[in-house]
Design a protein around this motif. Sequence first.
Motif, PDB file in Angstrom:
ATOM      1  N   LEU A  63       0.827  -1.210   0.000  1.00  0.00           N
ATOM      2  CA  LEU A  63       0.000   0.000   0.000  1.00  0.00           C
ATOM      3  C   LEU A  63       0.858   1.255   0.000  1.00  0.00           C
ATOM      4  N   ASP A  64       1.918   1.256   0.826  1.00  0.00           N
ATOM      5  CA  ASP A  64       2.762   2.433   0.986  1.00  0.00           C
ATOM      6  C   ASP A  64       4.180   2.098   0.544  1.00  0.00           C
ATOM      7  N   LEU A  65       4.440   2.375  -0.706  1.00  0.00           N
ATOM      8  CA  LEU A  65       5.718   2.010  -1.327  1.00  0.00           C
ATOM      9  C   LEU A  65       6.902   2.648  -0.593  1.00  0.00           C
ATOM     10  N   GLU A  66       6.783   3.908  -0.227  1.00  0.00           N
ATOM     11  CA  GLU A  66       7.904   4.606   0.393  1.00  0.00           C
ATOM     12  C   GLU A  66       8.202   4.093   1.798  1.00  0.00           C
ATOM     13  N   TYR A  94      10.435   2.857 -10.365  1.00  0.00           N
ATOM     14  CA  TYR A  94       9.918   2.665 -11.727  1.00  0.00           C
ATOM     15  C   TYR A  94       8.447   3.036 -11.689  1.00  0.00           C
ATOM     16  N   ARG A  95       8.002   3.836 -12.635  1.00  0.00           N
ATOM     17  CA  ARG A  95       6.592   4.222 -12.698  1.00  0.00           C
ATOM     18  C   ARG A  95       6.069   4.021 -14.116  1.00  0.00           C
ATOM     19  N   ASN A  96       4.867   3.443 -14.212  1.00  0.00           N
ATOM     20  CA  ASN A  96       4.164   3.315 -15.483  1.00  0.00           C
ATOM     21  C   ASN A  96       2.918   4.188 -15.369  1.00  0.00           C
ATOM     22  N   ALA A  97       2.936   5.351 -15.993  1.00  0.00           N
ATOM     23  CA  ALA A  97       1.835   6.307 -15.876  1.00  0.00           C
ATOM     24  C   ALA A  97       0.526   5.761 -16.442  1.00  0.00           C
ATOM     25  N   ARG A  98       0.596   4.909 -17.440  1.00  0.00           N
ATOM     26  CA  ARG A  98      -0.610   4.360 -18.061  1.00  0.00           C
ATOM     27  C   ARG A  98      -1.363   3.437 -17.116  1.00  0.00           C
ATOM     28  N   THR A  99      -0.650   2.563 -16.385  1.00  0.00           N
ATOM     29  CA  THR A  99      -1.306   1.578 -15.511  1.00  0.00           C
ATOM     30  C   THR A  99      -1.354   2.013 -14.049  1.00  0.00           C
ATOM     31  N   GLY A 100      -0.541   3.002 -13.672  1.00  0.00           N
ATOM     32  CA  GLY A 100      -0.446   3.404 -12.280  1.00  0.00           C
ATOM     33  C   GLY A 100       0.477   2.520 -11.466  1.00  0.00           C
ATOM     34  N   SER A 151       3.875   1.193  -9.856  1.00  0.00           N
ATOM     35  CA  SER A 151       5.167   1.704  -9.389  1.00  0.00           C
ATOM     36  C   SER A 151       5.883   0.594  -8.648  1.00  0.00           C
ATOM     37  N   SER A 152       7.210   0.603  -8.684  1.00  0.00           N
ATOM     38  CA  SER A 152       7.954  -0.421  -7.946  1.00  0.00           C
ATOM     39  C   SER A 152       9.364   0.048  -7.627  1.00  0.00           C
ATOM     40  N   TYR A 153       9.919  -0.649  -6.646  1.00  0.00           N
ATOM     41  CA  TYR A 153      11.340  -0.562  -6.307  1.00  0.00           C
ATOM     42  C   TYR A 153      11.892  -1.966  -6.277  1.00  0.00           C
ATOM     43  N   PHE A 154      13.128  -2.139  -6.704  1.00  0.00           N
ATOM     44  CA  PHE A 154      13.879  -3.354  -6.441  1.00  0.00           C
ATOM     45  C   PHE A 154      14.855  -3.031  -5.314  1.00  0.00           C
ATOM     46  N   LEU A 155      14.769  -3.801  -4.247  1.00  0.00           N
ATOM     47  CA  LEU A 155      15.692  -3.658  -3.125  1.00  0.00           C
ATOM     48  C   LEU A 155      16.716  -4.773  -3.210  1.00  0.00           C
ATOM     49  N   SER A 156      17.977  -4.420  -3.152  1.00  0.00           N
ATOM     50  CA  SER A 156      19.057  -5.403  -3.239  1.00  0.00           C
ATOM     51  C   SER A 156      19.714  -5.567  -1.879  1.00  0.00           C
ATOM     52  N   PHE A 157      20.100  -6.813  -1.586  1.00  0.00           N
ATOM     53  CA  PHE A 157      20.785  -7.157  -0.343  1.00  0.00           C
ATOM     54  C   PHE A 157      22.204  -7.595  -0.672  1.00  0.00           C
ATOM     55  N   ASP A 158      23.097  -7.543   0.319  1.00  0.00           N
ATOM     56  CA  ASP A 158      24.503  -7.882   0.106  1.00  0.00           C
ATOM     57  C   ASP A 158      24.691  -9.262  -0.512  1.00  0.00           C
ATOM     58  N   SER A 159      23.794 -10.193  -0.208  1.00  0.00           N
ATOM     59  CA  SER A 159      23.919 -11.561  -0.705  1.00  0.00           C
ATOM     60  C   SER A 159      23.612 -11.681  -2.196  1.00  0.00           C
ATOM     61  N   GLY A 160      23.010 -10.644  -2.786  1.00  0.00           N
ATOM     62  CA  GLY A 160      22.583 -10.702  -4.175  1.00  0.00           C
ATOM     63  C   GLY A 160      21.086 -10.922  -4.317  1.00  0.00           C
ATOM     64  N   GLN A 204       3.346  -1.450  -6.266  1.00  0.00           N
ATOM     65  CA  GLN A 204       2.118  -0.762  -5.888  1.00  0.00           C
ATOM     66  C   GLN A 204       1.344  -0.428  -7.159  1.00  0.00           C
ATOM     67  N   MET A 205       0.005  -0.632  -7.104  1.00  0.00           N
ATOM     68  CA  MET A 205      -0.848  -0.280  -8.228  1.00  0.00           C
ATOM     69  C   MET A 205      -2.286  -0.180  -7.731  1.00  0.00           C
TER      70      MET A 205
END
Length: 129
Positions: free
Chosen positions: A11-14, A32-38, A40-49, A56-57
């Motif tokens: 619900l709350d991406l941030e 990443y935001r797609n204005a057409r579909t609404g 949004s996303s983040y990829f979070l990376s960890f030290d292990s890979g 969110q949409m």
Amino acid sequence: MRIDHLAIWVLDLESMRTFYETYFGATSNDTYRNARTGFSSYFLSFDSGARLELMQMPGIPYSQNDPFEQALGLIHFAISVGSEAAVDALTERLRADGYAVVGEPRRTGDGYYESVVLDPEQNRIEITA
């Protein structure tokens, strides 16, 4: 083969991005935001890979699973923090900051030392040594 990433609808991406950066040392890409579909996303990376995708949409329904009960399907993911002392310390830090601890630090029957906490949107995380 290896698992590349897991994804969670949020619900709350941030606030979710901030939670995983603050408590688990994740590093985020730019949103990443797609204005057409609404979408949004983040990829979070960890030290292990390993990576965690937060998505969110508008229109995504709430989960029917109760975070305090077990059910079929994906129920948790585990993040290793390296030691029993680190499990204890992070569990107490999360508790002090108001997050639910639903499994106290313990040694499991299969040899893991772990606790279980809920993230801000009630996803179960095993914190392991």
